[in-house]
Scaffold this motif. Sequence first.
Motif, short mmCIF file in Angstrom:
data_model
loop_
_atom_site.label_atom_id
_atom_site.label_comp_id
_atom_site.label_asym_id
_atom_site.label_seq_id
_atom_site.Cartn_x
_atom_site.Cartn_y
_atom_site.Cartn_z
N LEU A 29 0.79 -1.24 0.00
CA LEU A 29 0.00 0.00 0.00
C LEU A 29 0.82 1.29 0.00
CD1 LEU A 29 -2.82 -1.06 2.51
CD2 LEU A 29 -2.94 -1.02 0.02
N TYR A 36 -0.61 -2.51 -4.86
CA TYR A 36 -1.98 -2.18 -5.25
C TYR A 36 -2.11 -0.73 -5.69
CZ TYR A 36 -3.74 -6.64 -3.60
OH TYR A 36 -3.97 -7.97 -3.45
N PHE A 42 -5.23 -7.91 -11.55
CA PHE A 42 -6.14 -9.04 -11.69
C PHE A 42 -6.26 -9.53 -13.12
CE2 PHE A 42 -7.51 -6.21 -8.33
CZ PHE A 42 -7.36 -7.04 -7.26
N THR A 50 -8.74 -13.99 -9.54
CA THR A 50 -9.60 -14.27 -8.38
C THR A 50 -10.93 -14.84 -8.86
OG1 THR A 50 -10.41 -12.02 -8.47
CG2 THR A 50 -8.57 -12.45 -6.97
N PRO A 52 -14.15 -13.98 -8.76
CA PRO A 52 -15.09 -13.21 -9.60
C PRO A 52 -14.56 -12.97 -11.01
CG PRO A 52 -14.23 -11.84 -7.81
CD PRO A 52 -13.77 -13.24 -7.54
N GLU A 83 -18.78 -4.02 -0.02
CA GLU A 83 -17.68 -4.95 -0.26
C GLU A 83 -16.41 -4.30 0.24
OE1 GLU A 83 -17.11 -6.32 -4.30
OE2 GLU A 83 -15.35 -7.50 -3.73
N GLY A 85 -12.35 -4.41 -0.10
CA GLY A 85 -11.30 -4.91 -1.00
C GLY A 85 -11.87 -5.38 -2.32
N PRO A 86 -12.56 -4.49 -3.08
CA PRO A 86 -13.33 -4.93 -4.24
C PRO A 86 -12.53 -5.14 -5.53
CG PRO A 86 -14.14 -2.82 -3.34
CD PRO A 86 -12.77 -3.05 -2.79
N GLY A 87 -11.21 -4.97 -5.54
CA GLY A 87 -10.43 -5.25 -6.75
C GLY A 87 -10.90 -4.43 -7.92
N GLU A 115 -12.04 0.63 -0.09
CA GLU A 115 -10.88 0.36 -0.94
C GLU A 115 -9.77 1.34 -0.61
OE1 GLU A 115 -9.93 -1.94 -3.53
OE2 GLU A 115 -8.12 -0.83 -2.96
N ALA A 116 -8.55 0.81 -0.46
CA ALA A 116 -7.41 1.65 -0.11
C ALA A 116 -6.74 2.27 -1.34
CB ALA A 116 -6.39 0.82 0.66
N LEU A 120 -7.41 1.50 -8.01
CA LEU A 120 -8.48 0.50 -8.09
C LEU A 120 -9.85 1.15 -7.88
CD1 LEU A 120 -6.82 -2.63 -6.46
CD2 LEU A 120 -7.40 -2.26 -8.86
N ASN A 150 -13.94 -10.90 -0.46
CA ASN A 150 -13.30 -12.03 -1.14
C ASN A 150 -11.82 -11.72 -1.34
OD1 ASN A 150 -13.42 -14.59 -2.65
ND2 ASN A 150 -12.77 -13.31 -4.36
N GLU A 151 -10.98 -12.56 -0.83
CA GLU A 151 -9.52 -12.35 -0.90
C GLU A 151 -9.14 -10.94 -0.41
OE1 GLU A 151 -6.82 -14.06 -3.50
OE2 GLU A 151 -8.32 -15.07 -4.72
N PHE A 152 -9.81 -10.48 0.63
CA PHE A 152 -9.40 -9.23 1.28
C PHE A 152 -8.48 -9.52 2.47
CE2 PHE A 152 -10.10 -6.43 4.95
CZ PHE A 152 -9.46 -5.30 4.46
N1 SAH Z 1 -12.15 -8.92 -3.95
C1 SAH Z 1 -11.40 -8.73 -5.17
C2 SAH Z 1 -9.95 -8.29 -4.95
C3 SAH Z 1 -9.11 -8.97 -3.93
S1 SAH Z 1 -7.46 -8.29 -3.84
C4 SAH Z 1 -11.48 -9.97 -6.02
O1 SAH Z 1 -11.94 -10.98 -5.51
O2 SAH Z 1 -11.11 -9.93 -7.18
C5 SAH Z 1 -7.47 -7.30 -2.41
C6 SAH Z 1 -8.22 -6.00 -2.51
O3 SAH Z 1 -8.16 -5.37 -1.22
C7 SAH Z 1 -7.67 -4.97 -3.48
O4 SAH Z 1 -8.76 -4.25 -4.03
C8 SAH Z 1 -6.82 -4.07 -2.57
O5 SAH Z 1 -6.54 -2.81 -3.11
C9 SAH Z 1 -7.69 -4.02 -1.34
N2 SAH Z 1 -7.01 -3.71 -0.07
C10 SAH Z 1 -5.86 -4.22 0.41
N3 SAH Z 1 -5.60 -3.77 1.65
C11 SAH Z 1 -6.63 -2.94 1.98
C12 SAH Z 1 -6.95 -2.16 3.14
N4 SAH Z 1 -6.16 -2.15 4.20
N5 SAH Z 1 -8.11 -1.45 3.12
C13 SAH Z 1 -8.94 -1.46 2.04
N6 SAH Z 1 -8.67 -2.18 0.93
C14 SAH Z 1 -7.54 -2.90 0.88
#
Ligand code: SAH
Length: 354
Positions: A29, A36, A42, A50, A52, A83, A85-87, A115-116, A120, A150-152
């Motif tokens: 970050l 990211y 992705f 991932t 989705p 959501e 961490g929505p990628g 989202e950070a 993205l 998902n994968e957050f």
């Molecule tokens: N859910 C998505 C992406 C997963 S990747 C998918 O399934 O495709 C992880 C995601 O979390 C990315 O969007 C990344 O930028 C975000 N992320 C990572 N650390 C974070 C934080 N501390 N706060 C908010 N978002 C974060």
Amino acid sequence: MTALADLLIARIGQTGPITLADYMAECLLHPKHGYYATRDPFGAKGDFITAPEISQMFGEMLGLCLAQAWIDQGQPTHFTLAEIGPGRGTLMADMLRATKSVPGFHDAASVHLIEASPLLRAKQAELVPQATWHDTISTLPDAPLFMVANEFFDALPIRQFTRDDAGWREHMVGVQDDKLTLGLSAAAPMDALDHRLDDTKAGDLVELCPALPGIATQIGQRIADHGGAALIIDYGDWRSLGDTLQAITDHAPVDPFKAPGDADLTAHVDFEAIAQAASPAQFTRLTTQGVFLERLGITNRAQSLAQHLTGDGLDQHIAAHRRLTHPSEMGEIFKVIGLHPKGTPPPAGLTHDA
Ligand code: SAH
């Protein structure tokens, strides 16, 4: 060497070794050089793919699961659909499309993305223009919260410790011969690892995710206070043991310390930590992704989509269904836990321990 490696080497030279969690946070970050912050990782052309991004069916199943939970809880007229961490925004876009035909659901929903990464966020805005963005969960509206992650959690920085006779030695990132290297701190007791004294012995490595409890507590508290449900999907298990830190570039594992900022860094998620922090919300039994998606009817959906496909498109569709659900692909290593208020049914596809 990367620009971020130079910065980290200078910092460690001035103030000493840093924890693995600090290292991961910078790699992922850092506003200018973080993984990211600087790219869209992705998809087939990116570094990893991932669920989705594999098939629209993943978001469709999750969307319908949340809509059913909303119905089970009396269809609150204003709720937050969120959501974290929505990628690319694909999952939320698929959930919204799949729930269009659920009467009243869209009218009651306001869509929020946590989202950070600014880069993205811009991508997400292309697919989910109606969303409101947040840096953290704390600024979400006070309303029933129906959400997915998902994968957050696997992207959250972890610390690593090796047990020895005198306590725990932390894995620290230092510098040797102008290169980033791992070293061990002196042994010390660690309150946060007391629960691991029972299932580990000297020489064992355990991981701790410092940001996880705060985030899971906020999700659980909101769901307990206002209603709602969370579906948390990730790779990992109830409790991890051993080194699960993984660096991926271009779909292949790489050395996590070689090119900081250029590789995706993840670690397995300890779902026990999520379940405990989320109290007073109730958590479901940890379920494999394959079983969860099958219970939600992904095979019926796959068959109906297949009727409109031929040739390569059909082959890819069949492969995507297998990839999401088969035990030797993502079906077993990925797990799902649900959170919901006490006294409400668990989200569809999930159960409680007998
Ligand atoms: N859910 C998505 C992406 C997963 S990747 C998918 O399934 O495709 C992880 C995601 O979390 C990315 O969007 C990344 O930028 C975000 N992320 C990572 N650390 C974070 C934080 N501390 N706060 C908010 N978002 C974060």
